[in-house]
Design a protein around this motif. Structure first.
Motif, PDB file in Angstrom:
ATOM      1  N   ALA A   1      22.169  -4.763  -1.561  1.00 41.50           N
ATOM      2  CA  ALA A   1      21.107  -3.857  -1.127  1.00 41.50           C
ATOM      3  C   ALA A   1      19.829  -4.048  -1.924  1.00 41.50           C
ATOM      4  N   GLY A   2      19.929  -4.630  -3.106  1.00 41.60           N
ATOM      5  CA  GLY A   2      18.736  -4.815  -3.933  1.00 41.60           C
ATOM      6  C   GLY A   2      18.015  -6.130  -3.696  1.00 41.60           C
ATOM      7  N   ARG A   3      18.735  -7.137  -3.224  1.00 44.83           N
ATOM      8  CA  ARG A   3      18.139  -8.473  -3.045  1.00 44.83           C
ATOM      9  C   ARG A   3      16.901  -8.506  -2.145  1.00 44.83           C
ATOM     10  N   PRO A   4      16.880  -7.747  -1.038  1.00 45.43           N
ATOM     11  CA  PRO A   4      15.664  -7.800  -0.212  1.00 45.43           C
ATOM     12  C   PRO A   4      14.442  -7.163  -0.871  1.00 45.43           C
ATOM     13  N   LEU A   5      14.649  -6.443  -1.966  1.00 43.65           N
ATOM     14  CA  LEU A   5      13.556  -5.698  -2.593  1.00 43.65           C
ATOM     15  C   LEU A   5      13.060  -6.305  -3.897  1.00 43.65           C
ATOM     16  N   ALA A   6      13.920  -7.020  -4.599  1.00 41.12           N
ATOM     17  CA  ALA A   6      13.542  -7.595  -5.889  1.00 41.12           C
ATOM     18  C   ALA A   6      14.538  -8.676  -6.264  1.00 41.12           C
TER      19      ALA A   6
ATOM     20  N   ALA B   1       0.821  -1.217   0.000  1.00 38.41           N
ATOM     21  CA  ALA B   1       0.000   0.000   0.000  1.00 38.41           C
ATOM     22  C   ALA B   1       0.843   1.250   0.000  1.00 38.41           C
ATOM     23  N   ALA B   2       2.114   1.091   0.425  1.00 38.29           N
ATOM     24  CA  ALA B   2       2.985   2.273   0.501  1.00 38.29           C
ATOM     25  C   ALA B   2       3.620   2.600  -0.831  1.00 38.29           C
ATOM     26  N   ALA B   3       3.606   1.655  -1.771  1.00 35.69           N
ATOM     27  CA  ALA B   3       4.251   1.895  -3.048  1.00 35.69           C
ATOM     28  C   ALA B   3       3.418   2.844  -3.887  1.00 35.69           C
ATOM     29  N   PRO B   4       4.057   3.824  -4.543  1.00 35.27           N
ATOM     30  CA  PRO B   4       3.317   4.740  -5.384  1.00 35.27           C
ATOM     31  C   PRO B   4       2.650   4.008  -6.539  1.00 35.27           C
ATOM     32  N   THR B   5       1.540   4.516  -6.970  1.00 36.13           N
ATOM     33  CA  THR B   5       0.808   3.861  -8.053  1.00 36.13           C
ATOM     34  C   THR B   5       1.368   4.205  -9.417  1.00 36.13           C
TER      35      THR B   5
ATOM     36  N   ARG C   1      12.277  -2.557 -15.027  1.00 33.98           N
ATOM     37  CA  ARG C   1      11.811  -3.389 -16.145  1.00 33.98           C
ATOM     38  C   ARG C   1      12.178  -4.860 -15.975  1.00 33.98           C
ATOM     39  N   ILE C   2      13.395  -5.123 -15.528  1.00 35.02           N
ATOM     40  CA  ILE C   2      13.872  -6.504 -15.462  1.00 35.02           C
ATOM     41  C   ILE C   2      13.587  -7.148 -14.111  1.00 35.02           C
ATOM     42  N   SER C   3      13.893  -6.431 -13.027  1.00 31.98           N
ATOM     43  CA  SER C   3      13.729  -7.025 -11.697  1.00 31.98           C
ATOM     44  C   SER C   3      12.347  -6.770 -11.103  1.00 31.98           C
ATOM     45  N   GLY C   4      11.589  -5.836 -11.667  1.00 37.67           N
ATOM     46  CA  GLY C   4      10.255  -5.561 -11.166  1.00 37.67           C
ATOM     47  C   GLY C   4      10.225  -4.838  -9.839  1.00 37.67           C
ATOM     48  N   MET C   5      11.265  -4.082  -9.531  1.00 36.83           N
ATOM     49  CA  MET C   5      11.308  -3.354  -8.268  1.00 36.83           C
ATOM     50  C   MET C   5      10.306  -2.207  -8.298  1.00 36.83           C
ATOM     51  N   THR C   6       9.604  -1.985  -7.178  1.00 39.27           N
ATOM     52  CA  THR C   6       8.637  -0.892  -7.106  1.00 39.27           C
ATOM     53  C   THR C   6       9.347   0.451  -7.040  1.00 39.27           C
ATOM     54  N   VAL C   7       8.610   1.514  -7.299  1.00 37.98           N
ATOM     55  CA  VAL C   7       9.177   2.860  -7.213  1.00 37.98           C
ATOM     56  C   VAL C   7       9.631   3.138  -5.775  1.00 37.98           C
ATOM     57  N   GLY C   8       8.795   2.720  -4.810  1.00 40.29           N
ATOM     58  CA  GLY C   8       9.183   2.889  -3.413  1.00 40.29           C
ATOM     59  C   GLY C   8      10.431   2.102  -3.074  1.00 40.29           C
TER      60      GLY C   8
END
Length: 325
Positions: free
Chosen positions: A85-90, A11-15, A125-132
């Motif tokens: 630093a990216g692994r926990p997010l995507a 819910a915290a991720a920007p739309t 695009r590749i990892s699908g990480m959210t903007v947040g």
């Protein structure tokens, strides 16, 4: 891995994502690039017209190898930091992130911080990480760079004794900062920045990436000291650490790394050597040091970045999806 397991609040991720190419941002970076280009031309003109370059004719191959090796270690350490630093997010692979890091490193020579844009585009695009998640990713890494670098500079300048004492205090302070951050993570109401909390609470992101940040700064220090040795400059380890720290911090400025870093290194090296703050008194050899150190980085960055760019372009414009684990 779902968002809950990654410590991300859906819910915290920007739309919607923010535009990468805002007119004001582009204008500022364009003006910054012009200013940086002027500075690099100024530094190079003084270095190549007033300094003695014949000293490089007798340069030790071993010292040249140290310059190149330090640049390679720095690039690999940074790639690993972004991966940890990216692994926990995507989902992202280690080798994959090394290619992205190499690509971004060479693009950072461009006028509008294309390196950061390339990282964002790839993560989205590749990892699908959210903007947040991307905001947390960059914030976490940026704060880590600034904190470790500033602590290193303070210890190099203020801690009495030799370089060993300065490094010991520096490492101790980094550990204290890490524990303080973990303590704060359990007591602060993070709310809409749960992605950042996920990074703070992940051992790989906090401790392993923090250790690699120290390795990176020591690699910069080694390259600075080796570049000075090539030019016959008597640069002690404390000064090399201080100059490397300034080079790192100035490289992060929003106007671009091109030119500003070289001018800052030349000015600070002259200031430390002479005790004078007047930029008109900078000796040509310090401009020469700044240019040689920067070239030492570019020798590794440009070819590695070229190979990484080819791989990233194939991934970005080919199929999308998570990278290899």
């Amino acid at each position: 891995m779902n968002d809950a397991k990654r410590g991300i609040d859906p819910a915290a991720a920007p739309t919607r994502s923010e535009p990468l190419f805002r007119p004001l941002r582009l204008a500022v970076q364009a003006v910054g690039f012009v200013g940086g280009a002027g500075l690099i031309v100024w530094c190079a003109w003084i270095a190549f017209t007033r300094a003695d370059w014949s000293v490089l004719a007798s340069a030790s191959p071993a010292v040249v190898a140290i310059v190149v090796a330090c640049s390679a270690v720095s690039m690999l350490a940074n790639g690993a930091i972004f991966w940890l630093a990216g692994r926990p997010l995507a989902p992202m692979g280690g080798l994959e992130m090394q290619s992205v890091n190499a690509c971004a490193s060479v693009l950072n020579y461009a006028p509008i911080r294309l390196g950061a844009i390339a990282r964002i585009a790839y993560a989205r695009r590749i990892s699908g990480m959210t903007v947040g998640g991307m905001a947390a990713w960059f914030t976490f890494i940026g704060l880590g760079v600034a904190a470790v670098a500033m602590l290193g500079a303070a210890c190099a300048w203020l801690v009495p004794g030799g370089i060993a004492a300065a490094i010991a205090v520096w490492l101790t302070l980094c550990l204290v900062a890490g524990f303080a951050l973990r303590w704060a993570a359990r007591r602060i109401d993070w709310r809409r920045v749960r992605s950042l909390r996920a990074l703070v609470e992940d051992p790989g992101a906090l401790w392993a990436a923090g250790a690699l940040r120290v390795v990176d700064q020591l690699a910069w220090t080694g390259r600075m000291a080796a570049a000075a040795s090539l030019l016959g400059l008597a640069l002690d380890a404390r000064t090399a650490l201080l100059l490397a720290t300034v080079a790192i911090l100035v490289s992060l400025n929003p106007l671009g790394r091109f030119g500003y870093r070289e001018a800052a290194v030349a000015w600070l090296a002259s200031t430390v050597a002479s005790g004078e703050l007047d930029p008109r008194g900078i000796e040509a050899v310090f401009f020469q040091l700044a240019i040689v150190e920067s070239i030492g980085e570019a020798i590794v960055t440009i070819p590695a970045g070229g190979l990484g760019s080819v791989w990233c372009l194939k991934r970005l414009f080919g199929r999308s999806g998570g990278g290899p684990d």
